[in-house]
Write a protein that holds these residues in place. Structure first.
Motif: not given
Ligand code: SAJ
Length: 430
Positions: A130, A219, A270, A274
Motif C-alpha cells: 500500500t 482505507n 493499515c 494509509d
C-alpha cells in the motif's frame, strides 16, 4: 515461450517478495493452483519455517504449506539472486510511516533494488504494498529501468493493492476482487491473467496511480468515518446522549448508512497509516487533506478521552486514578486478533500509568506485553479481579465473559459497548 502463454498453462515461475500476511497467502494460492512459487524473505526464520512446511500466518493452514512444499510447488529462500529465474515477481513488503509521519518506502526500495539487479526481458513485476499514487511510476519504474530495460516494452510493471483482511473467514485472498493497473495495457493484461488464475474477480483499471489510489480511498474512507463517529461520541457524552443507542437505531436505515463505532482509538497496520500516505502525496501537490488530518486528530484523542472516563468512574466512588488498580481487558488493536501494531490500548495504558494507576491486563491473544515502561504478562480472566478498582474493556475479544464483569469489578469502563447497553450503575460507556 511468451509470458502470457506461460501464465495460461501455469508454467510461469512466480516469485513473492515479503512472506507476511499478504505474501504468504498469495504464494500458497499460486502454488495450490499448480504454479512453481519461490518465496523471498530476508527473515531466515520465515524461510526455514516455510521450507519445513510450517505456517506462521493464522489464515494459512500449515498443511497448505507442507503439501505445496512437498509437491515441489513452493519453496522459500533469502537468496535474492534467484529472482533472475522468475517470470513474474510480486512485491509484498511493508510500507510503514516514519516517526515524522512521512511514508517509509525503504522496504520497497530494498526489494526493487533486488529485482533490478536480476531483471531480465519478459519479466512481470507487480507492487502490492500500500502506497501513495505515483510510487510505481515515479519510484519503482525508474529504478527498474536503470539497467536499460524499458517498462511496458522489455519488461512489464503493474500495481495491485492488497486487500487481505487478517482473520476474516468470509473474504480470503482467493475471494476478494483484485484491482490491477499497469504502466501500459499489456502490463495490465498480464497482471490480470496472472491473478485471474487464482482469484475469481479481477478489476483492471487504467493506470498504476488509479490502482494505488483505490486502496487509499478504501482505507481513508474507514479512518475518516471512524473519526466522525468518535466525534459524535465525544459530543454525545457532552449532551448526555447514548451514542451506541443512536448508532444502533441509525443502522436500521436500509440504505445510505453504514455503521461505524466509537472506540479507544485507531489501531492496526493499515487504517492509521494509509491515509497519511495519501495526505503526504497530496501536500506535495499543494493540496491539504483536511478530512484526513482532522480524523487523525480526533482518533488520536480517543485514548485520552478513555482515561477521562476512567477518572470520572473512579471519582464516582471517591477514588483517584493515582494509586488505583486498573485492569485492562484486551490490548490487541481490534477484537479476536493478536496484532498489537498501533494498538490504542497501549496509549490508554501509558496515559493511566503516567497518572499513577497500577495496571494489569488480560488478553489471551497477547501473553506478554513490553511497551515503553509497561512490561507485564496477561492475567488469566478467572484470576483477574482481586483488589481491582476499575476494569477497562479496550478490545472486545469474543472470548471474554462480559456478563460477569459488572458483578466482578467495582467499576467497568466499556469502550466498545461489549456489555451491550448494560444498565448496571457501575458500568461507564464511551
Ligand atoms: N475501529 C473503530 N471503529 C470501527 C471500526 C474500526 O474504532 O467502527 C478501529 C478498530 O478497533 C481498529 C482500527 O479502527 O483499531 C482499524 O480497524 P479495521 O476494522 O479497519 O480493521 P483493520 O485495520 O484490520 O482494517 C482491515 C482493512 N483491510 C485491508 O486493508 C485489506 C480494512 O480495509 C478492512 O475493511 C478491515 O480490515 C475490516 O473490515 O476488517
Amino acid at each position: 515461450m511468451e509470458l502470457k502463454e506461460k501464465i495460461r498453462n501455469k508454467q510461469a515461475r512466480i516469485g513473492i517478495i515479503g512472506l507476511g500476511y499478504v505474501g504468504l497467502p498469495l504464494a500458497v494460492e499460486f502454488a495450490k493452483a499448480g504454479f512453481e512459487v519461490t518465496g523471498f524473505d530476508v527473515d531466515v526464520a520465515k524461510v526455514d519455517s516455510i521450507n519445513h512446511g510450517h505456517s506462521y500466518i493464522g489464515d494459512v493452514p500449515s498443511e497448505d504449506v507442507s503439501c505445496t512444499v512437498k509437491a515441489g510447488k513452493l519453496k522459500a529462500t533469502d537468496d535474492m539472486s534467484k529472482l533472475h529465474d522468475m517470470d513474474a515477481i510480486d512485491i509484498c513488503v511493508p510500507t510503514p510511516l516514519r516517526k515524522t509521519r512521512d511514508p517509509d518506502l525503504s522496504y520497497v526500495v530494498l526489494a526493487v533494488d533486488a529485482v533490478r539487479a536480476r531483471l531480465k526481458p519478459g519479466q512481470l513485476v507487480i507492487l502490492e504494498s500500500t502506497t501513495y499514487p505515483g510510487t510505481t511510476d515515479e519510484v519503482v519504474q525508474p529504478a527498474l529501468e536503470e539497467g536499460g530495460l524499458k517498462a511496458g516494452k522489455d519488461f512489464y510493471l503493474a500495481f495491485s493493492p492488497e486487500r487481505v483482511d487478517p482473520g476474516n473467514p468470509t473474504y480470503t485472498t482467493k475471494t476478494i476482487p483484485k484491482v490491477v493497473g499497469g504502466v501500459n495495457e499489456i502490463s495490465t493484461d498480464l497482471a490480470r491473467d496472472l491473478y485471474g488464475s487464482i482469484i475469481g474477480t479481477i478489476i483492471p483499471v487504467s493506470s498504476t496511480q488509479v490502482a494505488e489510489m483505490v486502496k487509499l480511498l478504501e482505507n481513508t474512507f474507514r479512518a475518516v468515518n471512524i473519526g466522525l463517529v468518535n466525534e459524535i461520541a465525544l459530543m454525545s457524552h457532552r449532551m448526555n446522549i447514548d451514542v451506541w443507542e443512536v448508532i444502533d437505531a441509525a443502522s436500521t436505515k436500509p440504505f445510505g448508512f453504514m455503521p461505524f463505532y466509537p472506540g479507544p482509538g485507531l489501531g492496526g497496520h493499515c487504517i492509521p497509516i494509509d491515509p497519511f500516505y495519501l495526505s503526504w502525496k497530496a501536500r506535495q501537490n499543494g493540496f491539504e487533506c483536511r478530512f484526513i488530518e482532522l480524523a487523525g486528530h480526533i482518533n488520536g484523542s480517543m485514548p485520552a478521552f478513555v482515561v477521562e472516563r476512567v477518572g470520572e468512574a473512579l471519582n464516582s466512588q471517591k477514588k483517584a486514578v493515582n494509586g488505583s488498580r486498573i485492569h485492562i481487558f484486551g490490548v490487541a488493536y481490534k477484537k479476536d486478533v493478536s496484532d498489537m501494531r498501533e494498538s490504542p490500548a497501549l496509549d490508554v495504558m501509558e496515559l493511566l500509568h503516567r497518572r499513577g494507576a497500577v495496571l494489569s491486563y488480560t488478553d489471551p491473544f497477547v501473553p506478554t506485553l513490553d511497551h515503553g515502561d509497561l512490561s507485564m504478562k496477561s492475567v488469566p480472566e478467572a484470576e483477574a479481579g482481586k483488589g481491582i478498582d476499575c476494569a477497562v474493556i479496550c478490545t472486545n475479544h469474543k472470548v471474554f465473559d462480559y456478563a460477569a464483569m459488572p458483578k466482578h469489578f467495582p467499576l467497568v469502563v466499556d469502550t466498545r459497548n461489549a456489555l451491550k447497553n448494560s444498565d448496571a450503575d457501575n458500568v461507564f460507556r464511551l
